[in-house]
Design an enzyme around this catalytic site. Structure first.
Site, mmCIF file in Angstrom:
data_model
loop_
_atom_site.group_PDB
_atom_site.id
_atom_site.type_symbol
_atom_site.label_atom_id
_atom_site.label_comp_id
_atom_site.label_asym_id
_atom_site.label_seq_id
_atom_site.Cartn_x
_atom_site.Cartn_y
_atom_site.Cartn_z
ATOM 1 N N MET A 108 -18.217 -57.351 0.927
ATOM 2 C CA MET A 108 -18.320 -56.049 -0.082
ATOM 3 C C MET A 108 -17.205 -55.985 -0.481
ATOM 4 O O MET A 108 -17.072 -55.969 -1.575
ATOM 5 C CB MET A 108 -18.641 -54.982 0.724
ATOM 6 C CG MET A 108 -18.869 -53.326 0.083
ATOM 7 S SD MET A 108 -19.891 -53.686 -1.655
ATOM 8 C CE MET A 108 -21.491 -52.970 -0.847
ATOM 9 N N GLU A 139 -12.766 -45.947 23.810
ATOM 10 C CA GLU A 139 -12.490 -44.555 22.917
ATOM 11 C C GLU A 139 -14.176 -44.726 21.764
ATOM 12 O O GLU A 139 -14.712 -43.324 21.306
ATOM 13 C CB GLU A 139 -11.568 -42.878 22.724
ATOM 14 C CG GLU A 139 -10.842 -42.760 24.459
ATOM 15 C CD GLU A 139 -9.737 -44.247 24.367
ATOM 16 O OE1 GLU A 139 -10.008 -44.613 24.273
ATOM 17 O OE2 GLU A 139 -9.048 -43.639 25.999
ATOM 18 N N PHE A 192 4.775 -36.832 28.196
ATOM 19 C CA PHE A 192 3.660 -37.978 28.106
ATOM 20 C C PHE A 192 2.365 -37.515 27.315
ATOM 21 O O PHE A 192 1.979 -36.742 28.048
ATOM 22 C CB PHE A 192 3.918 -37.909 29.021
ATOM 23 C CG PHE A 192 3.351 -39.802 29.920
ATOM 24 C CD1 PHE A 192 3.439 -40.555 28.644
ATOM 25 C CD2 PHE A 192 2.253 -39.876 30.188
ATOM 26 C CE1 PHE A 192 3.131 -42.574 29.176
ATOM 27 C CE2 PHE A 192 1.477 -40.772 30.491
ATOM 28 C CZ PHE A 192 1.785 -42.670 29.752
ATOM 29 N N GLN A 193 2.003 -38.348 26.769
ATOM 30 C CA GLN A 193 0.640 -38.566 26.186
ATOM 31 C C GLN A 193 0.594 -37.309 25.892
ATOM 32 O O GLN A 193 -1.333 -37.166 25.646
ATOM 33 C CB GLN A 193 -0.453 -39.062 27.190
ATOM 34 C CG GLN A 193 -0.573 -40.548 27.774
ATOM 35 C CD GLN A 193 -1.009 -41.058 28.892
ATOM 36 O OE1 GLN A 193 -2.027 -40.525 28.831
ATOM 37 N NE2 GLN A 193 -1.210 -42.425 28.405
ATOM 38 N N LYS A 253 -4.213 -29.760 31.370
ATOM 39 C CA LYS A 253 -4.449 -29.971 32.567
ATOM 40 C C LYS A 253 -4.780 -29.216 33.973
ATOM 41 O O LYS A 253 -6.000 -28.733 34.758
ATOM 42 C CB LYS A 253 -4.148 -31.726 32.631
ATOM 43 C CG LYS A 253 -4.373 -31.445 34.933
ATOM 44 C CD LYS A 253 -3.005 -32.823 35.326
ATOM 45 C CE LYS A 253 -3.929 -33.746 36.238
ATOM 46 N NZ LYS A 253 -3.198 -34.584 36.447
HETATM 47 C C1 LIG Z 1 -12.762 -49.297 8.830
HETATM 48 C C2 LIG Z 1 -12.851 -49.646 7.091
HETATM 49 N N1 LIG Z 1 -11.737 -50.805 7.487
HETATM 50 C C3 LIG Z 1 -11.396 -50.998 6.421
HETATM 51 C C4 LIG Z 1 -12.635 -50.805 4.627
HETATM 52 C C5 LIG Z 1 -13.032 -51.728 3.558
HETATM 53 N N2 LIG Z 1 -14.459 -52.090 3.717
HETATM 54 C C6 LIG Z 1 -15.225 -51.830 2.945
HETATM 55 S S1 LIG Z 1 -17.029 -53.585 4.051
HETATM 56 C C7 LIG Z 1 -15.639 -53.872 4.039
HETATM 57 C C8 LIG Z 1 -16.046 -55.847 4.314
HETATM 58 C C9 LIG Z 1 -17.431 -56.242 5.399
HETATM 59 O O1 LIG Z 1 -17.398 -56.794 5.706
HETATM 60 P P1 LIG Z 1 -18.742 -57.447 7.315
HETATM 61 O O2 LIG Z 1 -18.144 -56.518 7.896
HETATM 62 O O3 LIG Z 1 -18.029 -58.832 7.012
HETATM 63 O O4 LIG Z 1 -19.752 -57.272 5.936
HETATM 64 P P2 LIG Z 1 -20.003 -57.911 4.946
HETATM 65 O O5 LIG Z 1 -19.981 -57.037 3.734
HETATM 66 O O6 LIG Z 1 -19.509 -58.552 4.556
HETATM 67 O O7 LIG Z 1 -21.734 -57.343 5.187
HETATM 68 C C10 LIG Z 1 -14.786 -53.922 3.640
HETATM 69 C C11 LIG Z 1 -13.333 -54.842 4.723
HETATM 70 C C12 LIG Z 1 -14.097 -49.805 5.456
HETATM 71 N N3 LIG Z 1 -15.434 -49.615 5.196
HETATM 72 N N4 LIG Z 1 -13.499 -49.333 6.983
#
Ligand SMILES: Cc1ncc(C[n+]2csc(CCOP(=O)(O)OP(=O)(O)O)c2C)c(N)n1
Lengths: 173, 554
Positions: B468, B49, B111-112, B161
């Protein structure tokens, strides 16, 4: 500073949750909130007392406006208005104190609505200040239980803070 | 003739000219799926989803139409939550229909059963729990109206439903009557006149254009404004692609990873013209030093955004397109170039740069992608370093060319959003750019892409790390890297093949030069796994709590 908002809302399920949720989510402080239906059964009126400076109030108002179920908001703080609150107080009053408590009741135009062996239950309406004063005066006797409705308010004179069909949503800018 | 509310729902969607629904079935939504059986509306069966709601989001951003999502109660609804929040934060119009347990069971922990309207209350523009079947058509009418007008956003309808199975006399309302919802479209004339006067008086104006320009499709008006008053333009992440990336007045993105030229221009300007932007913390840095000497004109359709974070001299509530159309004839052409010379000096002194030599650089792949596509592809990103490199190095020349999760910053957005965009723009080049982390959050949608024969191009900038976050640990935690290095990845090229998708693995500049154009020219879906250096940092970067003029090089 405390502001009094008269807020007209759709009488739809969840509207209270929407308003209360907005206040908690955005960190606005509610001092009191009273809600009930109006002359139009589809419209409820909330009287919300909020604490905040002008900037906070501007955000409160604008964010409230964004709720689809909010029809109209009036900040009546600066208006001449009548406000009332209802309080029920169960206070200690054995035979040695009863007379004094009843005298206090008279002064505040409170009414005795129930009587126990060692307690009296009073009802009083008035503005915020009067209810506070009554509460303080009774405190030394020992307040067993107290419940306040929160403030409801209405602007004096002919000015209308109710809902008129075709009345646009108050513009805040 | 009476029909079930579920059948009425489908007819309402047809009346709203819905062509495409993204969804996933389940027990409580069965009546709606039964009604869809006889409809011309195409239903896209996703694999999760979250994929449905991000795809609807990408579709809505790409086409300007409403994204429609259908899911079942309980886990179906909870799987939507991230995507709904994402659409809410970035003001994307969605209508979401969820099944709910029968009214007699509501509140019994059936349920659900989850409290879907309760859970989504703070992340929807509005939501409804249908209690009376006869009200459903009106609610749908309202939902589409609310989702698309004013500041757009997601609206959810939770449909028990038994209500869905109730027979009603169908009648789709022609008009909307919502006494509590009256969005302002036209800006105030006097305010617009005041804005024109302030613009005429300013010496050093900067246009700061955000997602409102993108959503209202006002790139032409933005361009006309910039060229008329000869003012430089900077974009927020959501605003990017609304102004041509190669235009001499373009400063690039501002804020946390903005160009120094953009951040210096804003810091030194005497007039900031904020258009459909919300002074988000990623943009402003230390707020007291954001455009400290500037008068501020703020145009936004959402009055609550005006004055929320900064004081505004000329607030204009209204649809930014209409406001600009009214403002433009009041402006005089300006030719003074002193301010632009200063800006050009900054631009020359502080270009974006990276070291091309050595291991394959992610920035290089993005630059190459821009070159091959001429900046005209629609690029959907995931969240992370690669997203910022797309923002910095892909010179957009197509309005609406960037689709990216800004406000929520939700990893996992890229692939399904790109998929949704490709559904909406079947004849166009749509490219996903994701990190190796985020790609794996929603890569189950590869199945949906193949099943629907989408020619989507998917680039993974694979640095084997959560780049990042690793950058944050470098800057703020003395390089104590915790839980950011992957020790295993599948072979993405082989993974693609398992789906019947053509796969490429690119390891060097030379391979990018020769194979990337070839991969992008393939008729079908292609996954391009670029093995890039993990030693790259998004630069410049404004450290937390600092002014945007105090960016550091990383
Ligand atoms: C759902 C979610 N979980 C955690 C984060 C925190 N977060 C931001 S950037 C990042 C790293 C992303 O790594 P990658 O997808 O390998 O991309 P890169 O930064 O290496 O280009 C994380 C864990 C987020 N933004 N979203």
């Amino acid at each position: 500073m405390l502001h009094t908002l008269a807020v007209l809302v759709e009488n739809s399920p969840g509207v209270l949750t929407r308003v209360a949720g907005l206040f908690s989510r955005r960190g606005f402080n509610i001092d009191s909130l009273a809600v009930g239906r109006t002359e139009d059964p589809e419209v409820s009126r909330m009287t919300i007392v909020v604490d905040g400076d002008d900037r906070v109030l501007e955000q409160v108002t604008k964010q409230l406006h964004k709720l689809v179920d909010v029809i109209k908001i009036n900040d009546i703080t600066a208006d001449e208005y009548v406000d009332r609150e209802l309080v029920l107080i169960k206070v200690n009053a054995d035979h040695t104190q009863r007379v004094e408590v009843i005298q206090i009741c008279d002064v505040f135009r409170a009414r005795i609505v129930d009587m126990g062996r060692k307690t009296l239950t009073l009802e009083c309406t008035g503005n915020h200040g009067k209810i506070n004063a009554l509460e303080e005066t009774l405190r030394p006797y020992g307040i067993k239980e107290l419940v306040r409705t929160g403030k409801i308010a209405m602007v004096r004179g002919t000015k209308n803070t109710g809902y008129q069909e075709n009345g646009a949503k108050e513009e805040s800018l | 003739m009476e029909i079930t509310a579920a059948q009425a729902l489908v007819q309402c969607l047809e009346k709203e000219q819905v062509e495409l629904i993204f969804g996933y079935p389940g027990g409580t939504i069965l009546p709606v799926y039964d009604a869809l059986h006889d409809s011309a509306i195409k239903h896209v069966l996703v694999r999760h989803e979250q994929g449905a709601v991000h795809a609807a989001d990408g579709y809505a951003r790409a086409t300007g139409k409403v994204g429609v999502v259908v899911a079942t109660s309980g886990p179906g609804a909870t799987n939507l939550v991230t995507g709904i929040a994402n659409a809410y934060m970035d003001s994307v119009p969605l209508v979401i229909i969820t099944g709910q347990v029968a009214t007699g069971m509501v509140g019994t922990d059936a349920f659900q059963e989850v409290d879907t309207t309760g859970i989504t209350l703070p992340i929807t523009k509005h939501n409804y729990l249908v209690k009376d079947a006869a009200q459903l058509p009106r609610m749908i009418k309202n939902a589409f109206y609310i989702a698309t007008t004013g500041r757009p956003g997601p609206v959810l309808i939770d449909l028990p439903k038994d209500i869905a199975e109730t027979k009603i006399k169908f009648n789709y309302p022609e008009t909307v009557h919502l006494r509590g919802y009256k969005p302002t479209f036209r800006g105030h004339h006097n305010q617009i006149a005041e804005a024109a006067k302030l613009i005429a008086r300013s010496q050093k104006p900067v246009i700061y254009a955000g997602g409102g320009i993108t959503r209202s499709r006002s790139s032409d008006e933005l361009l006309a404004l910039a060229e008329t008053i000869n003012a430089p333009v900077t974009n927020t992440l959501q605003g990017l692609s609304s102004f041509p990336g190669d235009h001499p007045l373009f400063l690039g993105m501002l804020g946390l990873h903005g160009t120094r030229a953009a951040n210096l221009a804003v810091t030194n300007c005497d007039l900031l013209i904020a258009l459909g932007a919300r002074f988000d913390d990623r943009v402003t840095g230390k707020i007291s030093e954001f455009a400290p000497q500037a008068g501020v004109i703020h145009v936004d359709v959402d009055p609550a955004e005006i004055g929320k974070n900064v004081a505004v001299h000329i607030p204009i509530v209204g649809d930014v397109k209409q406001v600009l159309q009214e403002l433009l004839p009041r402006l005089e052409k300006r030719t003074d170039t002193t301010w632009l010379e200063q800006i050009n000096a900054w631009r020359e002194e502080y270009p974006l740069r990276y070291e091309v030599e050595g291991k394959l650089k992610p920035q290089y792949v993005v630059e190459k992608l821009a070159e091959i596509t001429g900046g005209t592809a629609v690029v959907a990103t995931d969240v992370g370093q690669h997203q910022m490199w797309v923002a910095q190095y892909y010179r957009f020349k197509r309005a609406g060319g960037l689709i990216s999760s800004g406000g929520l910053g939700a990893m996992g957005f890229g692939l399904p959003a790109a998929m949704g965009a490709q559904f909406g723009l079947p004849g166009e080049q749509v490219v996903m750019v994701a990190g190796d982390g985020g790609f794996q959050m929603t890569m189950q949608e590869l199945g949906t892409i193949v099943e629907n024969k989408l020619p989507l191009k998917m680039i993974i900038l694979n640095n084997y790390v959560l780049g990042m976050v690793r950058q944050l640990q470098k800057v703020y935690h003395e390089g104590r890297y915790t839980a950011v290095n992957f020790k295993f990845h599948p072979d993405f090229e082989m993974l693609a093949r398992a789906y019947g998708i053509k796969g490429y693995t690119l390891r060097t500049k030379e391979e990018v030069d020769t194979l990337l154009p070839q991969a992008l020219a393939e008729p079908g879906p292609v996954l391009i796994n670029c093995l890039v250096s993990a030693g790259e940092w998004v630069s410049p970067m404004v450290p937390a709590g600092k002014a945007i003029s105090e960016a550091i090089d990383c």
